[in-house]
Write a protein that holds these residues in place. Structure first.
Motif, PDB file in Angstrom:
ATOM      1  N   TRP B 193       0.814  -1.214   0.000  1.00  0.00           N
ATOM      2  CA  TRP B 193       0.000   0.000   0.000  1.00  0.00           C
ATOM      3  C   TRP B 193       0.852   1.271   0.000  1.00  0.00           C
ATOM      4  CZ3 TRP B 193      -4.494  -0.284  -1.843  1.00  0.00           C
ATOM      5  CH2 TRP B 193      -5.464   0.691  -1.618  1.00  0.00           C
ATOM      6  N   PHE B 207      -3.742  -4.649 -12.022  1.00  0.00           N
ATOM      7  CA  PHE B 207      -4.773  -5.600 -11.593  1.00  0.00           C
ATOM      8  C   PHE B 207      -6.007  -5.483 -12.484  1.00  0.00           C
ATOM      9  CE2 PHE B 207      -8.520  -6.603  -8.873  1.00  0.00           C
ATOM     10  CZ  PHE B 207      -8.289  -7.966  -8.752  1.00  0.00           C
ATOM     11  N   ALA B 213     -10.783 -14.328 -15.456  1.00  0.00           N
ATOM     12  CA  ALA B 213     -12.039 -14.247 -14.703  1.00  0.00           C
ATOM     13  C   ALA B 213     -11.757 -14.398 -13.211  1.00  0.00           C
ATOM     14  CB  ALA B 213     -12.996 -15.339 -15.168  1.00  0.00           C
ATOM     15  N   GLU B 214     -10.821 -15.263 -12.851  1.00  0.00           N
ATOM     16  CA  GLU B 214     -10.475 -15.398 -11.432  1.00  0.00           C
ATOM     17  C   GLU B 214      -9.170 -14.660 -11.156  1.00  0.00           C
ATOM     18  OE1 GLU B 214     -10.520 -19.254  -9.493  1.00  0.00           O
ATOM     19  OE2 GLU B 214      -9.346 -18.424  -7.830  1.00  0.00           O
ATOM     20  N   LYS B 215      -9.303 -13.536 -10.491  1.00  0.00           N
ATOM     21  CA  LYS B 215      -8.121 -12.773 -10.084  1.00  0.00           C
ATOM     22  C   LYS B 215      -8.447 -12.133  -8.750  1.00  0.00           C
ATOM     23  CE  LYS B 215      -9.447  -8.647 -12.759  1.00  0.00           C
ATOM     24  NZ  LYS B 215      -8.994  -7.649 -13.756  1.00  0.00           N
ATOM     25  N   SER B 216      -7.430 -11.920  -7.931  1.00  0.00           N
ATOM     26  CA  SER B 216      -7.663 -11.280  -6.647  1.00  0.00           C
ATOM     27  C   SER B 216      -6.476 -10.404  -6.312  1.00  0.00           C
ATOM     28  CB  SER B 216      -7.899 -12.318  -5.543  1.00  0.00           C
ATOM     29  OG  SER B 216      -6.791 -13.173  -5.436  1.00  0.00           O
ATOM     30  N   LEU B 217      -6.770  -9.299  -5.646  1.00  0.00           N
ATOM     31  CA  LEU B 217      -5.743  -8.339  -5.239  1.00  0.00           C
ATOM     32  C   LEU B 217      -5.617  -8.383  -3.724  1.00  0.00           C
ATOM     33  CD1 LEU B 217      -5.361  -4.675  -6.429  1.00  0.00           C
ATOM     34  CD2 LEU B 217      -5.547  -5.171  -4.003  1.00  0.00           C
ATOM     35  N   HIS B 218      -4.394  -8.417  -3.227  1.00  0.00           N
ATOM     36  CA  HIS B 218      -4.139  -8.494  -1.791  1.00  0.00           C
ATOM     37  C   HIS B 218      -3.147  -7.403  -1.419  1.00  0.00           C
ATOM     38  CE1 HIS B 218      -6.187 -12.395  -1.877  1.00  0.00           C
ATOM     39  NE2 HIS B 218      -5.640 -12.472  -3.071  1.00  0.00           N
ATOM     40  N   ALA B 219      -3.619  -6.420  -0.674  1.00  0.00           N
ATOM     41  CA  ALA B 219      -2.779  -5.274  -0.335  1.00  0.00           C
ATOM     42  C   ALA B 219      -2.531  -5.223   1.162  1.00  0.00           C
ATOM     43  CB  ALA B 219      -3.454  -3.978  -0.787  1.00  0.00           C
ATOM     44  N   ARG B 220      -1.292  -4.888   1.507  1.00  0.00           N
ATOM     45  CA  ARG B 220      -0.915  -4.696   2.910  1.00  0.00           C
ATOM     46  C   ARG B 220      -0.053  -3.448   3.027  1.00  0.00           C
ATOM     47  NH1 ARG B 220      -2.244  -9.661   5.130  1.00  0.00           N
ATOM     48  NH2 ARG B 220      -2.257 -11.290   3.570  1.00  0.00           N
ATOM     49  N   PRO B 221      -0.071  -2.824   4.198  1.00  0.00           N
ATOM     50  CA  PRO B 221       0.830  -1.679   4.386  1.00  0.00           C
ATOM     51  C   PRO B 221       2.282  -2.115   4.182  1.00  0.00           C
ATOM     52  CG  PRO B 221      -0.723  -1.866   6.224  1.00  0.00           C
ATOM     53  CD  PRO B 221      -0.840  -3.123   5.419  1.00  0.00           C
ATOM     54  N   TYR B 231       2.197 -15.433   6.696  1.00  0.00           N
ATOM     55  CA  TYR B 231       0.843 -15.873   6.333  1.00  0.00           C
ATOM     56  C   TYR B 231       0.495 -15.475   4.915  1.00  0.00           C
ATOM     57  CZ  TYR B 231       0.022 -11.179   8.247  1.00  0.00           C
ATOM     58  OH  TYR B 231       0.093  -9.845   8.528  1.00  0.00           O
ATOM     59  N   ASP B 235      -0.691 -18.133   2.041  1.00  0.00           N
ATOM     60  CA  ASP B 235      -1.830 -17.939   1.138  1.00  0.00           C
ATOM     61  C   ASP B 235      -1.414 -18.127  -0.317  1.00  0.00           C
ATOM     62  OD1 ASP B 235      -3.404 -17.441   3.338  1.00  0.00           O
ATOM     63  OD2 ASP B 235      -3.532 -15.272   3.049  1.00  0.00           O
ATOM     64  N   ARG B 238      -1.220 -21.844  -0.878  1.00  0.00           N
ATOM     65  CA  ARG B 238      -2.566 -22.424  -0.896  1.00  0.00           C
ATOM     66  C   ARG B 238      -3.233 -22.130  -2.242  1.00  0.00           C
ATOM     67  NH1 ARG B 238      -3.925 -20.189   3.444  1.00  0.00           N
ATOM     68  NH2 ARG B 238      -2.916 -21.719   4.757  1.00  0.00           N
ATOM     69  N   ARG B 242      -4.347 -24.910  -4.973  1.00  0.00           N
ATOM     70  CA  ARG B 242      -5.746 -25.035  -5.414  1.00  0.00           C
ATOM     71  C   ARG B 242      -5.824 -25.173  -6.932  1.00  0.00           C
ATOM     72  NH1 ARG B 242      -7.660 -20.663  -2.882  1.00  0.00           N
ATOM     73  NH2 ARG B 242      -8.050 -19.366  -4.686  1.00  0.00           N
TER      74      ARG B 242
END
Lengths: 248, 248
Positions: B193, B207, B213-221, B231, B235, B238, B242
């Motif tokens: 971030w 992004f 069709a399957e996408k995800s965004l993961h934001a952290r400071p 962790y 993820d 994992r 999958r």
């Protein structure tokens, strides 16, 4: 706290309908539970209720996978609660202003802030009651709520020191930035990238505002009402377990 | 494919240094592996190399937790590869333009696009070679790479149909939007971030551009070089498991 029905049990989880004062709720605990355990308070969405399928599924997962207790209560004007004429009048007035061209987000924010003044003390009273049960007890509390459950959940978590971790989502910085800034517990924040009700910038502004050192934003394609993916809920539970287990 | 050292093994994982043509690499496999398994190609960051601690740790997790193979090769000008005068000259020219006030992002994008024209075919040749080993075989391939590993990984995944899932991060839409739009496999996208090298809007634009069709965004400071949380890596693994396990 009054229990309104006999408990039902299934696949290792016990479900009890109760009320605390005027507030009806459902409590889920592991079958045969007999000591203290973490408790997750679930906030339902707008137009939903304490035992809606998506709430129940999540509550049962908290119980079955983590051995936690889970509780959800009806928000005023929802589920088994009577219609509140004051809220209804305000909702209708807002609806007319939106039809006349007013922006929706500030009106939703104003409405949720009004409801939160009632739900924050109600939910704290429910925590008092439920944590008084020997098979729930006084361990760490988690919060999970998206949409209305976020709009009411942010002021609740900001006000309630017993909550040690929160999952929020589909919420807006227009509504909740000031309270979010006062929160310091770990927060997992869910965004729908194509949310037609919460503008993306408002959503990112709420994440920005959260005061916690540990916070994460998780965005996926989909509209406001797209049901959560199973692996998203898995990740929510894993997050809660990481922060609630083993804490007094 | 030539193996350059005898294999070393530790805690269930075997490590082999190899080269394919001019490209030096490291292959990690489960000790005693004797059949086909998914393979994860790791792209290292700028100034890093095929056996940097963060790469090695992730590779060993792929092997130990998922039973996969993992491979990483040195990008031109990195690790055991010779300095390339052409790249060096261009990097110095860019550095001068930045000192004269030019915007950094388009220059980084131009540079990475040039390097990718070399690394895309190199990495595909490495896949050919590694998948020819009986203890790796021709199962699904995953990709993991952030920063330079994203800048080179987006064109690679866009060009390489054997890759079935990708983790990218710390990358920019300025560099990679066009290739990202051609990608259709599931993508997990990581954002810092407070990234001081990739403006937040450029990061969100990448992004946005991903065609999957399957996408995800993961934001952290955190800043560009903040080390990934344990962790977060869990993820990532994992997510790869999958999508890679059980696929031919």
């Amino acid at each position: 706290m009054r229990f309104l029905s006999s408990a039902t049990a299934q696949d290792g989880a016990r479900e009890q309908v109760f009320s605390v004062g005027e507030v009806p709720g459902v409590l889920w605990t592991p079958e045969g539970a007999d000591g203290p355990r973490p408790l997750v308070l679930l906030g339902h969405g707008g137009g939903r209720h304490k035992n809606a399928p998506e709430i129940r599924e999540l509550a049962l997962s908290c119980v079955r996978r983590s051995g936690y207790a889970a509780v959800c209560v009806d928000v005023p004007g929802h589920g088994d609660r009577p219609v509140d004429p004051a809220y209804d009048d305000l909702a209708r007035a807002h609806q007319r202003r939106v039809e006349d061209g007013a922006e929706l987000a500030p009106l939703v924010a104003e409405f949720q802030a009004l409801v939160a003044r009632q739900t924050v003390p109600e939910w704290s009273a429910v925590l008092d009651a439920v944590r008084g049960l020997p098979y729930v007890g006084e361990r760490a509390v988690g919060y999970w709520g998206v949409s209305l459950g976020c709009g009411l959940g942010v002021p609740f978590v900001a006000a309630e020191p017993r909550v040690r971790a929160a999952v929020w989502g589909l919420g807006s910085g227009v509504a909740n930035a000031a309270e979010a800034a006062r929160v310091s517990v770990p927060v997992r924040f869910l965004v729908r990238w194509d949310d037609e009700r919460v503008p993306r910038a408002d959503s990112l502004a709420l994440f920005d505002a959260i005061g916690s050192a540990e916070k994460s934003l998780h965005a996926r394609p989909g509209t406001h009402s797209a049901p959560p993916e199973a692996y998203e809920l898995d990740d929510d539970l894993r997050f809660l377990a990481r922060h609630l287990s083993g804490r007094a």
